[in-house]
Scaffold this motif. Structure first.
Motif, PDB file in Angstrom:
ATOM      1  N   LEU A  37       0.815  -1.220   0.000  1.00 55.47           N
ATOM      2  CA  LEU A  37       0.000   0.000   0.000  1.00 55.47           C
ATOM      3  C   LEU A  37       0.846   1.266   0.000  1.00 55.47           C
ATOM      4  O   LEU A  37       0.315   2.374  -0.106  1.00 55.47           O
ATOM      5  CB  LEU A  37      -0.922   0.019   1.228  1.00 55.47           C
ATOM      6  N   ALA A  38       2.148   1.117   0.100  1.00 59.81           N
ATOM      7  CA  ALA A  38       3.026   2.271   0.301  1.00 59.81           C
ATOM      8  C   ALA A  38       3.020   3.248  -0.868  1.00 59.81           C
ATOM      9  O   ALA A  38       3.356   4.422  -0.692  1.00 59.81           O
ATOM     10  CB  ALA A  38       4.458   1.797   0.568  1.00 59.81           C
ATOM     11  N   SER A  39       2.623   2.800  -2.058  1.00 63.93           N
ATOM     12  CA  SER A  39       2.597   3.710  -3.205  1.00 63.93           C
ATOM     13  C   SER A  39       1.354   4.590  -3.223  1.00 63.93           C
ATOM     14  O   SER A  39       1.308   5.600  -3.937  1.00 63.93           O
ATOM     15  CB  SER A  39       2.664   2.917  -4.511  1.00 63.93           C
ATOM     16  N   VAL A  40       0.340   4.244  -2.422  1.00 59.33           N
ATOM     17  CA  VAL A  40      -0.908   5.004  -2.430  1.00 59.33           C
ATOM     18  C   VAL A  40      -1.267   5.592  -1.065  1.00 59.33           C
ATOM     19  O   VAL A  40      -1.988   6.593  -0.978  1.00 59.33           O
ATOM     20  CB  VAL A  40      -2.085   4.137  -2.942  1.00 59.33           C
ATOM     21  N   VAL A  41      -0.779   4.976   0.012  1.00 63.16           N
ATOM     22  CA  VAL A  41      -1.034   5.467   1.367  1.00 63.16           C
ATOM     23  C   VAL A  41       0.228   6.131   1.904  1.00 63.16           C
ATOM     24  O   VAL A  41       1.286   5.506   1.956  1.00 63.16           O
ATOM     25  CB  VAL A  41      -1.464   4.321   2.306  1.00 63.16           C
ATOM     26  N   PRO A  85      -1.999  12.139  -3.146  1.00 63.32           N
ATOM     27  CA  PRO A  85      -3.035  12.788  -3.974  1.00 63.32           C
ATOM     28  C   PRO A  85      -3.737  11.856  -4.945  1.00 63.32           C
ATOM     29  O   PRO A  85      -4.941  11.986  -5.179  1.00 63.32           O
ATOM     30  CB  PRO A  85      -2.241  13.870  -4.708  1.00 63.32           C
ATOM     31  N   PHE A  86      -3.011  10.906  -5.530  1.00 59.57           N
ATOM     32  CA  PHE A  86      -3.598   9.971  -6.480  1.00 59.57           C
ATOM     33  C   PHE A  86      -4.039   8.675  -5.817  1.00 59.57           C
ATOM     34  O   PHE A  86      -4.578   7.781  -6.467  1.00 59.57           O
ATOM     35  CB  PHE A  86      -2.585   9.626  -7.583  1.00 59.57           C
ATOM     36  N   GLY A  87      -3.820   8.544  -4.499  1.00 58.32           N
ATOM     37  CA  GLY A  87      -3.978   7.259  -3.833  1.00 58.32           C
ATOM     38  C   GLY A  87      -5.401   6.779  -3.689  1.00 58.32           C
ATOM     39  O   GLY A  87      -5.695   5.602  -3.950  1.00 58.32           O
ATOM     40  N   PHE A  88      -6.316   7.649  -3.265  1.00 62.49           N
ATOM     41  CA  PHE A  88      -7.655   7.183  -2.934  1.00 62.49           C
ATOM     42  C   PHE A  88      -8.429   6.733  -4.160  1.00 62.49           C
ATOM     43  O   PHE A  88      -9.335   5.893  -4.067  1.00 62.49           O
ATOM     44  CB  PHE A  88      -8.423   8.277  -2.187  1.00 62.49           C
ATOM     45  N   ASP A 106      -6.304  -4.421   5.929  1.00 64.54           N
ATOM     46  CA  ASP A 106      -7.026  -5.558   5.356  1.00 64.54           C
ATOM     47  C   ASP A 106      -8.164  -5.061   4.472  1.00 64.54           C
ATOM     48  O   ASP A 106      -8.376  -5.570   3.357  1.00 64.54           O
ATOM     49  CB  ASP A 106      -7.562  -6.440   6.484  1.00 64.54           C
ATOM     50  N   PHE A 107      -8.875  -4.040   4.938  1.00 65.09           N
ATOM     51  CA  PHE A 107      -9.975  -3.448   4.172  1.00 65.09           C
ATOM     52  C   PHE A 107      -9.458  -2.844   2.866  1.00 65.09           C
ATOM     53  O   PHE A 107     -10.013  -3.090   1.787  1.00 65.09           O
ATOM     54  CB  PHE A 107     -10.663  -2.384   5.026  1.00 65.09           C
ATOM     55  N   LEU A 108      -8.386  -2.066   2.965  1.00 65.82           N
ATOM     56  CA  LEU A 108      -7.857  -1.381   1.782  1.00 65.82           C
ATOM     57  C   LEU A 108      -7.248  -2.354   0.781  1.00 65.82           C
ATOM     58  O   LEU A 108      -7.417  -2.188  -0.431  1.00 65.82           O
ATOM     59  CB  LEU A 108      -6.817  -0.340   2.203  1.00 65.82           C
ATOM     60  N   LEU A 109      -6.557  -3.361   1.257  1.00 71.04           N
ATOM     61  CA  LEU A 109      -5.957  -4.330   0.346  1.00 71.04           C
ATOM     62  C   LEU A 109      -7.029  -5.088  -0.430  1.00 71.04           C
ATOM     63  O   LEU A 109      -6.857  -5.385  -1.626  1.00 71.04           O
ATOM     64  CB  LEU A 109      -5.068  -5.314   1.119  1.00 71.04           C
ATOM     65  N   ASN A 110      -8.142  -5.389   0.205  1.00 72.35           N
ATOM     66  CA  ASN A 110      -9.253  -6.041  -0.495  1.00 72.35           C
ATOM     67  C   ASN A 110      -9.861  -5.117  -1.539  1.00 72.35           C
ATOM     68  O   ASN A 110     -10.204  -5.546  -2.646  1.00 72.35           O
ATOM     69  CB  ASN A 110     -10.337  -6.485   0.497  1.00 72.35           C
TER      70      ASN A 110
END
Length: 273
Positions: free
Chosen positions: A12-16, A93-96, A145-149
């Motif tokens: 998730l490090a590229s988006v969070v 900025p582009f993550g969500f 876990d929520f975000l990875l799904n």
């Protein structure tokens, strides 16, 4: 006041950008706080007492307990009603955009309940899990876990948008979009459309916010009190240009910034990279 940040999982490090928590004991005389644009979107869970957000000098709303705050182009004025305890995800900025199909521009300058974005049942289940977690580390595990799904369900961000944002951050907002596109103006309109959909701001607006953040860090870390020097170091045209952009995005003049009693949270949030 206890403010902590936590690094995201490698996937998730590229988006969070980070996870953060804030706890502030209830105070007899609460102060309104000024939250200024930083180019990031946040998913925030309010675990303590209610928080007001002022929509005018004397009018306010009570923020929902689980929200996504989109891109803001003007300061948010908030005020705790008692004990403050928040857990949040700060996205690049582009993550969500990697987690939803809704255009990011529809979330701008407001807080949107997570139920409107992810659906009522999944949002309630997520919120209750966050509330009932034993500690912040468990909250991080739950949200990851929520975000990875969710991440596996969505298309990845446009590589041109990502590369443009990375260049803006690398140059502290001081590279023009014309230079990034190598003078190929035919691509500019397409890039702007993608930015509004995936970031919620135009490339120019995001560059302005990123440059302001660089100036804010200089002020907050008290590297210099010379405003002309700050303007010069951050490549503003002149002092007037710096003052104008600063007031537009923070609602206050640079010379009054550090003396303002509404900047306590900004000092915590924005003084570090």
């Amino acid at each position: 006041m206890n403010y902590q940040t936590f690094e995201p999982h490698a996937n998730l490090a590229s988006v969070v950008k980070c996870y953060w928590t804030l706890e502030v004991p209830k105070e007899p005389d609460t102060q309104r706080q000024r939250i200024v644009p930083d180019g990031c979107l946040e998913m925030i869970f309010i675990l303590g007492d209610d928080i007001k957000r002022y929509t005018s000098e004397n009018e306010f709303i009570i923020q929902p307990r689980a929200i996504v705050v989109g891109q803001i182009t003007e300061p948010f004025i908030i005020e705790p009603t008692g004990y403050v305890h928040c857990f949040a995800v700060r996205f690049y900025p582009f993550g969500f955009a990697n987690f939803i199909s809704t255009p990011i521009k529809e979330l701008a300058n407001k807080e949107t309940p997570t139920a409107q974005i992810f659906g009522e049942t999944p949002s309630i289940e997520l919120e209750q899990s966050i509330i009932n977690a034993a500690d912040e580390h468990q909250r991080v595990a739950i949200i990851e876990d929520f975000l990875l799904n969710k991440l596996s369900e969505k298309a990845t961000i446009d590589h041109v948008v990502k590369a443009t944002i990375e260049t803006l951050f690398l140059t502290k907002g001081n590279t023009t979009i014309t230079a990034i596109l190598k003078n190929d103006l035919s691509k500019r309109r397409q890039l702007e459309r993608k930015f509004f959909k995936q970031v919620g701001l135009s490339p120019k607006q995001l560059g302005k916010v990123i440059r302001l953040q660089a100036a804010l860090k200089m002020l907050l870390n008290q590297k210099t009190e010379n405003l002309t020097r700050i303007a010069y170091d951050n490549e503003y045209y002149d002092q007037a240009h710096f003052n104008r952009d600063f007031k537009e995005l923070t609602g206050i003049n640079p010379k009054d910034f550090l003396e303002n009693d509404k900047m306590q949270l900004s000092t915590i949030f924005y003084s570090k990279d």
